[in-house]
Design a protein around this motif. Sequence first.
Motif, mmCIF file in Angstrom:
data_model
loop_
_atom_site.group_PDB
_atom_site.id
_atom_site.type_symbol
_atom_site.label_atom_id
_atom_site.label_comp_id
_atom_site.label_asym_id
_atom_site.label_seq_id
_atom_site.Cartn_x
_atom_site.Cartn_y
_atom_site.Cartn_z
ATOM 1 N N HIS A 145 -5.702 -1.777 21.806
ATOM 2 C CA HIS A 145 -4.563 -1.466 22.687
ATOM 3 C C HIS A 145 -4.546 0.020 23.018
ATOM 4 O O HIS A 145 -3.832 0.449 23.918
ATOM 5 N N ASN A 146 -5.335 0.819 22.253
ATOM 6 C CA ASN A 146 -5.151 2.269 22.312
ATOM 7 C C ASN A 146 -6.406 3.042 22.713
ATOM 8 O O ASN A 146 -7.268 3.319 21.879
ATOM 9 N N PRO A 147 -6.519 3.446 23.988
ATOM 10 C CA PRO A 147 -7.686 4.197 24.458
ATOM 11 C C PRO A 147 -7.815 5.573 23.801
ATOM 12 O O PRO A 147 -8.865 6.201 23.912
ATOM 13 N N ASP A 148 -6.787 6.053 23.093
ATOM 14 C CA ASP A 148 -6.909 7.336 22.387
ATOM 15 C C ASP A 148 -7.737 7.212 21.121
ATOM 16 O O ASP A 148 -8.129 8.212 20.531
ATOM 17 N N GLU A 149 -7.977 5.974 20.685
ATOM 18 C CA GLU A 149 -8.767 5.775 19.474
ATOM 19 C C GLU A 149 -10.169 5.305 19.844
ATOM 20 O O GLU A 149 -10.354 4.633 20.866
ATOM 21 N N SER A 216 4.413 -3.153 13.109
ATOM 22 C CA SER A 216 3.147 -3.711 13.587
ATOM 23 C C SER A 216 2.034 -3.185 12.702
ATOM 24 O O SER A 216 2.228 -2.205 11.979
ATOM 25 N N LEU A 217 0.879 -3.820 12.799
ATOM 26 C CA LEU A 217 -0.266 -3.285 12.070
ATOM 27 C C LEU A 217 -1.557 -3.630 12.788
ATOM 28 O O LEU A 217 -1.626 -4.616 13.521
ATOM 29 N N TYR A 218 -2.534 -2.764 12.557
ATOM 30 C CA TYR A 218 -3.922 -3.064 12.895
ATOM 31 C C TYR A 218 -4.621 -3.381 11.588
ATOM 32 O O TYR A 218 -4.797 -2.505 10.750
ATOM 33 N N PRO A 219 -5.007 -4.651 11.386
ATOM 34 C CA PRO A 219 -5.527 -5.024 10.063
ATOM 35 C C PRO A 219 -6.959 -4.600 9.811
ATOM 36 O O PRO A 219 -7.479 -4.818 8.727
ATOM 37 N N ASP A 266 5.837 -5.770 0.724
ATOM 38 C CA ASP A 266 5.848 -4.665 -0.240
ATOM 39 C C ASP A 266 6.888 -3.601 0.122
ATOM 40 O O ASP A 266 7.083 -3.292 1.303
ATOM 41 N N PRO A 267 7.544 -3.031 -0.910
ATOM 42 C CA PRO A 267 8.622 -2.064 -0.662
ATOM 43 C C PRO A 267 8.189 -0.864 0.172
ATOM 44 O O PRO A 267 8.951 -0.380 1.004
ATOM 45 N N GLU A 268 6.937 -0.395 -0.018
ATOM 46 C CA GLU A 268 6.543 0.816 0.719
ATOM 47 C C GLU A 268 6.391 0.578 2.225
ATOM 48 O O GLU A 268 6.280 1.515 3.002
ATOM 49 N N TYR A 269 6.386 -0.686 2.633
ATOM 50 C CA TYR A 269 6.289 -0.982 4.074
ATOM 51 C C TYR A 269 7.649 -1.320 4.692
ATOM 52 O O TYR A 269 7.715 -1.821 5.799
ATOM 53 N N LYS A 270 8.714 -1.030 3.928
ATOM 54 C CA LYS A 270 10.047 -1.290 4.487
ATOM 55 C C LYS A 270 10.465 -0.083 5.326
ATOM 56 O O LYS A 270 11.378 0.655 4.996
ATOM 57 N N GLN A 271 9.698 0.126 6.412
ATOM 58 C CA GLN A 271 9.988 1.231 7.337
ATOM 59 C C GLN A 271 9.915 0.665 8.734
ATOM 60 O O GLN A 271 8.908 0.058 9.102
ATOM 61 N N SER A 272 10.966 0.864 9.496
ATOM 62 C CA SER A 272 11.049 0.196 10.799
ATOM 63 C C SER A 272 10.534 1.078 11.932
ATOM 64 O O SER A 272 10.642 2.306 11.881
ATOM 65 N N GLY A 273 9.960 0.413 12.958
ATOM 66 C CA GLY A 273 9.455 1.116 14.137
ATOM 67 C C GLY A 273 8.062 1.677 13.920
ATOM 68 O O GLY A 273 7.575 2.492 14.692
ATOM 69 N N ILE A 274 7.403 1.217 12.863
ATOM 70 C CA ILE A 274 6.123 1.809 12.426
ATOM 71 C C ILE A 274 4.946 0.905 12.774
ATOM 72 O O ILE A 274 5.032 -0.318 12.707
ATOM 73 N N TYR A 275 3.821 1.547 13.111
ATOM 74 C CA TYR A 275 2.547 0.860 13.343
ATOM 75 C C TYR A 275 1.591 1.321 12.248
ATOM 76 O O TYR A 275 1.239 2.492 12.168
ATOM 77 N N GLN A 291 0.152 5.101 12.072
ATOM 78 C CA GLN A 291 -0.728 5.446 13.194
ATOM 79 C C GLN A 291 0.113 5.632 14.452
ATOM 80 O O GLN A 291 0.993 4.810 14.733
ATOM 81 N N LYS A 292 -0.174 6.687 15.195
ATOM 82 C CA LYS A 292 0.479 6.885 16.481
ATOM 83 C C LYS A 292 -0.008 5.817 17.451
ATOM 84 O O LYS A 292 -1.215 5.566 17.534
ATOM 85 N N VAL A 293 0.893 5.190 18.184
ATOM 86 C CA VAL A 293 0.470 4.142 19.116
ATOM 87 C C VAL A 293 0.058 4.768 20.444
ATOM 88 O O VAL A 293 0.249 5.965 20.666
ATOM 89 N N SER A 294 -0.496 3.966 21.334
ATOM 90 C CA SER A 294 -1.062 4.503 22.576
ATOM 91 C C SER A 294 0.036 5.087 23.471
ATOM 92 O O SER A 294 1.212 4.759 23.317
ATOM 93 N N PRO A 295 -0.363 5.946 24.433
ATOM 94 C CA PRO A 295 0.641 6.516 25.351
ATOM 95 C C PRO A 295 1.500 5.449 26.031
ATOM 96 O O PRO A 295 2.723 5.613 26.128
ATOM 97 N N GLN A 296 0.898 4.351 26.468
ATOM 98 C CA GLN A 296 1.716 3.305 27.108
ATOM 99 C C GLN A 296 2.656 2.644 26.103
ATOM 100 O O GLN A 296 3.794 2.329 26.410
ATOM 101 N N ALA A 297 2.149 2.424 24.890
ATOM 102 C CA ALA A 297 2.938 1.692 23.896
ATOM 103 C C ALA A 297 4.048 2.556 23.299
ATOM 104 O O ALA A 297 4.964 2.029 22.658
ATOM 105 N N ARG A 298 3.977 3.892 23.504
ATOM 106 C CA ARG A 298 5.075 4.722 22.999
ATOM 107 C C ARG A 298 5.972 5.229 24.126
ATOM 108 O O ARG A 298 6.818 6.102 23.916
#
Length: 317
Positions: A145-149, A216-219, A266-275, A291-298
Amino acid sequence: RKSTVIITGASSGVGLQAAKALANRGQWHVIMACRDLVKAEKAAQSVGIPANSYTLMHIDLGSLESVRQFVNNFRATGRSLEALVCNAAIYMPLIKEPLFSPEGYELTVTTNHLGHFLLCNLMLPDLQKSPAADKRLVILGTVTHNPDELGGKIPPRPDLGKFEGFAAGFQNPICMINGKQFEPVKAYKDSKVCNVLTMRELHNRYHESTGITFSSLYPGCVATTALFRNHYPLFQKLFPIFQKYITGGFVTEELSGERVAMVVADPEYKQSGIYWSWGNRQKEGRESFVQKVSPQARDDEKGKMMWELSAQLVGLG
Ligand code: NDP
């Protein structure tokens, strides 16, 4: 009593392994929301998910009517809902002509984005109703999704434009979100940008008032899954080798499922709005990071447009 998690597309790949990982933790009952229940049952048995820790329920994310029916069926079980994982997806790189959903919308964007957008909206009240202190909604993203990566630089790049295609009703012959010519790989990438935008908009609109964690996550590159079943056979053979030995991005299906389970539970992933990401190149024991999401996705303006137009297309507007 166990918590309930719904996982869409749990009949193979990442979703199947996420179902297994959560069931194995003992505190979760998994609703495997799948379009082919015979296949899903075989898959659950083949990876040894304990019979009393999952329920199969039908959903076809390529049909909005089916999504609504699924929500009714889920409610009829009387279960409370503590987590929802939007995982199902199709990727059809070789088709020359678009396929369409029963509503007349292009099928990749319908399955990956519109179906999940409707599902998330309909299930929010169910998540809210649960008395649990920790409730989560997780949507699968992807590096492409992210051309910056590095992993996102290969063309065609996603481009939602100004949602001209959505605004014009997204009906044949219109089949791309930006209203331009059909490109199946771009349709997949566009849909995944919408997945990330949906997660961020859910966070902006509902995190504070509901306390639900949206993420969200990129696995990692799970090069062996059936996601690539519609690609050339030679590609299917070489892609895992390429990822394993050249890019170093290769992740097993088991590990990708474990990562989803971590973000759900897991408790350490209880953070909202995060990728969340573990990076493009996999190293032994590598920790996750934000991870910072792509310009369009942010882009919050894009998020609002996506939300309003998607709501209209799925009949919530
Ligand atoms: P798979 O093809 O193995 O799994 C996709 C799942 O979605 C299957 O269970 C499939 O069902 C289901 N599905 C497809 N269409 C529908 C539909 N209309 N209704 C209901 N279910 C449907 O792919 P992956 O496991 O690789 O992908 C899972 C997620 O992970 C996707 O969101 C993908 O974007 C993401 N991802 C994958 C990466 C990878 O490298 N593989 C990398 C980054 C992200 P069925 O079994 O019936 O076909």
